[in-house]
Write a protein that holds these residues in place. Structure first.
Motif, PDB file in Angstrom:
ATOM      1  N   VAL A   1       0.861  -1.184   0.000  1.00 32.41           N
ATOM      2  CA  VAL A   1       0.000   0.000   0.000  1.00 32.41           C
ATOM      3  C   VAL A   1       0.895   1.230   0.000  1.00 32.41           C
ATOM      4  CG1 VAL A   1      -1.768   1.308   1.249  1.00 32.41           C
ATOM      5  CG2 VAL A   1      -1.861  -1.199   1.210  1.00 32.41           C
ATOM      6  N   VAL A   2       0.861   1.962  -1.107  1.00 33.45           N
ATOM      7  CA  VAL A   2       1.674   3.166  -1.241  1.00 33.45           C
ATOM      8  C   VAL A   2       0.976   4.346  -0.576  1.00 33.45           C
ATOM      9  CG1 VAL A   2       2.665   4.804  -2.900  1.00 33.45           C
ATOM     10  CG2 VAL A   2       2.736   2.341  -3.362  1.00 33.45           C
ATOM     11  N   GLN A   3      -0.358   4.396  -0.732  1.00 41.90           N
ATOM     12  CA  GLN A   3      -1.113   5.535  -0.198  1.00 41.90           C
ATOM     13  C   GLN A   3      -2.588   5.173  -0.123  1.00 41.90           C
ATOM     14  OE1 GLN A   3      -0.063   9.335  -1.921  1.00 41.90           O
ATOM     15  NE2 GLN A   3      -2.196   9.941  -1.988  1.00 41.90           N
ATOM     16  N   CYS A   4      -3.273   5.788   0.834  1.00 44.33           N
ATOM     17  CA  CYS A   4      -4.730   5.714   0.935  1.00 44.33           C
ATOM     18  C   CYS A   4      -5.260   7.101   0.595  1.00 44.33           C
ATOM     19  CB  CYS A   4      -5.160   5.311   2.343  1.00 44.33           C
ATOM     20  SG  CYS A   4      -4.625   3.670   2.823  1.00 44.33           S
ATOM     21  N   ASN A   5      -6.098   7.161  -0.408  1.00 46.22           N
ATOM     22  CA  ASN A   5      -6.549   8.401  -1.013  1.00 46.22           C
ATOM     23  C   ASN A   5      -8.066   8.532  -0.842  1.00 46.22           C
ATOM     24  OD1 ASN A   5      -5.896  10.648  -2.535  1.00 46.22           O
ATOM     25  ND2 ASN A   5      -5.822   9.576  -4.479  1.00 46.22           N
ATOM     26  N   PHE A   6      -8.524   9.694  -0.381  1.00 48.77           N
ATOM     27  CA  PHE A   6      -9.955   9.905  -0.126  1.00 48.77           C
ATOM     28  C   PHE A   6     -10.373  11.271  -0.641  1.00 48.77           C
ATOM     29  CE2 PHE A   6      -8.130   7.278   3.176  1.00 48.77           C
ATOM     30  CZ  PHE A   6      -8.961   6.172   3.159  1.00 48.77           C
ATOM     31  N   LEU A   7     -11.609  11.367  -1.040  1.00 45.83           N
ATOM     32  CA  LEU A   7     -12.177  12.668  -1.367  1.00 45.83           C
ATOM     33  C   LEU A   7     -12.363  13.464  -0.067  1.00 45.83           C
ATOM     34  CD1 LEU A   7     -13.324  14.307  -3.774  1.00 45.83           C
ATOM     35  CD2 LEU A   7     -15.545  13.359  -3.210  1.00 45.83           C
ATOM     36  N   ILE A   8     -12.906  12.795   0.967  1.00 44.62           N
ATOM     37  CA  ILE A   8     -13.215  13.441   2.246  1.00 44.62           C
ATOM     38  C   ILE A   8     -12.647  12.617   3.400  1.00 44.62           C
ATOM     39  CG2 ILE A   8     -15.085  14.113   3.816  1.00 44.62           C
ATOM     40  CD1 ILE A   8     -16.870  14.409   1.307  1.00 44.62           C
ATOM     41  N   ARG A   9     -12.094  13.326   4.373  1.00 47.39           N
ATOM     42  CA  ARG A   9     -11.621  12.687   5.608  1.00 47.39           C
ATOM     43  C   ARG A   9     -12.362  13.330   6.778  1.00 47.39           C
ATOM     44  NH1 ARG A   9      -5.298  12.217   7.607  1.00 47.39           N
ATOM     45  NH2 ARG A   9      -5.771  11.399   9.671  1.00 47.39           N
ATOM     46  N   LEU A  10     -13.046  12.502   7.572  1.00 45.48           N
ATOM     47  CA  LEU A  10     -13.786  12.979   8.742  1.00 45.48           C
ATOM     48  C   LEU A  10     -12.904  12.792   9.978  1.00 45.48           C
ATOM     49  CD1 LEU A  10     -17.259  11.396   7.872  1.00 45.48           C
ATOM     50  CD2 LEU A  10     -16.430  13.714   7.350  1.00 45.48           C
ATOM     51  N   ASP A  11     -12.072  13.770  10.257  1.00 44.46           N
ATOM     52  CA  ASP A  11     -11.084  13.664  11.338  1.00 44.46           C
ATOM     53  C   ASP A  11     -11.710  13.394  12.698  1.00 44.46           C
ATOM     54  OD1 ASP A  11      -8.827  14.031   9.726  1.00 44.46           O
ATOM     55  OD2 ASP A  11      -8.942  16.210   9.897  1.00 44.46           O
ATOM     56  N   PHE A  12     -12.907  13.918  12.942  1.00 44.84           N
ATOM     57  CA  PHE A  12     -13.534  13.768  14.253  1.00 44.84           C
ATOM     58  C   PHE A  12     -13.916  12.317  14.559  1.00 44.84           C
ATOM     59  CE2 PHE A  12     -16.827  14.827  11.213  1.00 44.84           C
ATOM     60  CZ  PHE A  12     -17.858  13.937  11.501  1.00 44.84           C
ATOM     61  N   LEU A  13     -13.890  11.434  13.551  1.00 40.86           N
ATOM     62  CA  LEU A  13     -14.168  10.010  13.785  1.00 40.86           C
ATOM     63  C   LEU A  13     -12.889   9.192  13.981  1.00 40.86           C
ATOM     64  CD1 LEU A  13     -17.120   9.457  11.301  1.00 40.86           C
ATOM     65  CD2 LEU A  13     -17.213   9.663  13.793  1.00 40.86           C
ATOM     66  N   ASN A  14     -11.738   9.842  13.866  1.00 39.09           N
ATOM     67  CA  ASN A  14     -10.438   9.229  14.165  1.00 39.09           C
ATOM     68  C   ASN A  14     -10.098   8.014  13.304  1.00 39.09           C
ATOM     69  OD1 ASN A  14      -9.940  11.123  16.287  1.00 39.09           O
ATOM     70  ND2 ASN A  14     -11.337   9.928  17.562  1.00 39.09           N
ATOM     71  N   GLY A  15     -10.611   7.969  12.087  1.00 35.86           N
ATOM     72  CA  GLY A  15     -10.307   6.843  11.198  1.00 35.86           C
ATOM     73  C   GLY A  15      -8.845   6.729  10.831  1.00 35.86           C
ATOM     74  N   GLY A  16      -8.148   7.853  10.835  1.00 31.42           N
ATOM     75  CA  GLY A  16      -6.720   7.832  10.528  1.00 31.42           C
ATOM     76  C   GLY A  16      -5.911   6.988  11.497  1.00 31.42           C
ATOM     77  N   GLU A  17      -6.403   6.845  12.727  1.00 28.28           N
ATOM     78  CA  GLU A  17      -5.694   6.027  13.719  1.00 28.28           C
ATOM     79  C   GLU A  17      -5.617   4.568  13.284  1.00 28.28           C
ATOM     80  OE1 GLU A  17      -7.489   6.680  17.548  1.00 28.28           O
ATOM     81  OE2 GLU A  17      -7.010   8.826  17.504  1.00 28.28           O
ATOM     82  N   LYS A  18      -6.645   4.072  12.599  1.00 29.04           N
ATOM     83  CA  LYS A  18      -6.625   2.688  12.118  1.00 29.04           C
ATOM     84  C   LYS A  18      -5.701   2.516  10.919  1.00 29.04           C
ATOM     85  CE  LYS A  18     -10.998   1.127  13.876  1.00 29.04           C
ATOM     86  NZ  LYS A  18     -12.418   1.024  13.622  1.00 29.04           N
TER      87      LYS A  18
END
Length: 170
Positions: free
Chosen positions: A141-158
């Motif tokens: 996995v080189v990169q995970c690419n999204f149109l929208i990131r909802l930071d308040f749900l902390n998905g980046g931690e996973k």
């Protein structure tokens, strides 16, 4: 281009208390759609990509466009039972249960460089499951690419340890 005016918030959808980020206004506007496609490509920053994984169903909108611009293949990842060939499955947690994603077993060769794309990074469970599938098949996995990131749900931690890019952050 400022993409935020093209994102519509639908309160209490799909259930009470959820504020859904609807991308259809962006898709309906030819200029915004084209600009978003170009901007998502720019987020890849010249990285060498062999294949783009699109997560069903809204990830299927931009992932093939990215694959075309990157001269890469496109791989659909879908909910269980939707792919016709041999599959590898990965379960992931939802707020109130679990779900399962599948990828074709022959979709990725060992060492292939993969861009994972979906429309929204929310809690991160879906994206993490996709990354797990890619790695089980021998891809990187080189990169995970999204149109929208909802930071308040902390998905980046996973997705700790993966490069994450998005056009919009809430």
């Amino acid at each position: 281009m400022d993409f935020e005016p093209f994102i519509r918030t639908i309160n209490n959808f799909p259930k009470p208390g959820v504020s859904y980020k609807d991308i259809t206004p962006l898709l309906n506007d030819a200029n915004a759609f084209k600009a978003a496609s170009s901007a998502l490509y720019t987020l890849v920053n010249g990285a060498s990509i062999d294949k783009v994984v699109g997560v069903g169903s809204r990830g299927f909108i931009f992932a093939p466009l990215l694959a075309d611009k990157l001269n890469a293949g496109f791989i659909p990842v879908r909910k269980k039972g939707k792919l016709p060939f041999g599959t590898l499955a990965e379960s992931y947690d939802l707020e109130y249960g679990t779900d399962e994603l599948e990828i074709h077993t022959d979709a990725i060769g060992r060492g292939e460089r993969i861009l994972v794309h979906d429309d929204v990074l929310a809690t991160g469970g879906t994206a993490r499951a996709v990354c797990n599938l890619v790695e089980k098949l021998g891809g990187e996995v080189v990169q995970c690419n999204f149109l929208i990131r909802l930071d308040f749900l902390n998905g980046g931690e996973k997705l700790n340890g993966y490069t994450i890019s998005s056009l919009l952050r809430y």
